[in-house]
Design a protein around this motif. Structure first.
Motif, PDB file in Angstrom:
ATOM      1  N   ASN A   1     -68.815  51.070  85.590  1.00  0.00           N
ATOM      2  CA  ASN A   1     -68.967  52.527  85.567  1.00  0.00           C
ATOM      3  C   ASN A   1     -69.613  52.987  84.264  1.00  0.00           C
TER       4      ASN A   1
ATOM      5  N   TYR B   1     -67.537  57.328  85.589  1.00  0.00           N
ATOM      6  CA  TYR B   1     -68.076  57.704  86.888  1.00  0.00           C
ATOM      7  C   TYR B   1     -69.037  56.651  87.390  1.00  0.00           C
ATOM      8  N   ARG B   2     -69.229  56.701  88.693  1.00  0.00           N
ATOM      9  CA  ARG B   2     -70.262  55.914  89.342  1.00  0.00           C
ATOM     10  C   ARG B   2     -70.708  56.647  90.597  1.00  0.00           C
ATOM     11  N   TYR B   3     -71.837  56.250  91.112  1.00  0.00           N
ATOM     12  CA  TYR B   3     -72.339  56.828  92.347  1.00  0.00           C
ATOM     13  C   TYR B   3     -72.095  55.876  93.507  1.00  0.00           C
TER      14      TYR B   3
ATOM     15  N   TYR C   1     -75.228  58.997  97.183  1.00  0.00           N
ATOM     16  CA  TYR C   1     -75.537  60.214  96.433  1.00  0.00           C
ATOM     17  C   TYR C   1     -74.281  60.898  95.893  1.00  0.00           C
ATOM     18  N   ARG C   2     -73.128  60.340  96.207  1.00  0.00           N
ATOM     19  CA  ARG C   2     -71.873  60.970  95.821  1.00  0.00           C
ATOM     20  C   ARG C   2     -71.393  60.394  94.494  1.00  0.00           C
ATOM     21  N   ARG C   3     -71.155  61.281  93.540  1.00  0.00           N
ATOM     22  CA  ARG C   3     -70.638  60.866  92.240  1.00  0.00           C
ATOM     23  C   ARG C   3     -69.122  60.957  92.254  1.00  0.00           C
TER      24      ARG C   3
ATOM     25  N   ASP D   1     -65.874  60.780  89.849  1.00  0.00           N
ATOM     26  CA  ASP D   1     -65.459  60.924  88.451  1.00  0.00           C
ATOM     27  C   ASP D   1     -63.978  60.642  88.286  1.00  0.00           C
TER      28      ASP D   1
END
Length: 119
Positions: free
Chosen positions: A32, A98-100, A103-105, A107
């Motif tokens: 992340n 965070y990571r994707y 397209y969804r991040r 957190d």
């Protein structure tokens, strides 16, 4: 359940230094982007510094040359070394990872630690 726990905040005089730490439960930091945000009263939460999984760093212009983000080799703790602190650095500081997923991040946040710079 993922937990991020910050420590190291406090009261410091202008020109002083603090080192914030963020300890993670599990392996949330692995893979992340990790970093720090801050939020002053009545203001939005803004990025301070972050580090990608590959080690690339990104800093807010206001802290460049004064703050350094790092993480330990075990990827269980993230640090923010803050030097030459200014009164405008006063804020609650939050650890973030965070990571994707597509397209969804996604957190993860700590509970925050207060930094006050005042004489």
């Amino acid at each position: 359940q993922v937990q991020l726990v910050e420590s190291g905040g406090g009261l410091v005089q202008p020109g002083g230094s603090l080192n914030l730490s963020c300890a993670a439960s599990g392996t949330i930091f692995s893979g992340n982007t990790v970093g720090w945000y801050r939020q002053a009263p009545g203001q939005q939460r803004d990025l301070v510094a972050e580090m990608s999984p590959g080690g690339a760093t990104n800093y807010a212009d206001s802290v460049k040359g004064r703050f350094t983000v790092s993480r330990d080799k075990a990827e269980t703790t993230v640090y923010l070394q803050m030097n030459n602190l200014k009164p405008e650095d006063t804020a609650a500081y939050y650890c973030n990872a965070y990571r994707y997923f597509g397209y969804r991040r996604i957190d993860y946040w700590g509970q925050g630690t207060q930094v006050t710079v005042s004489s």
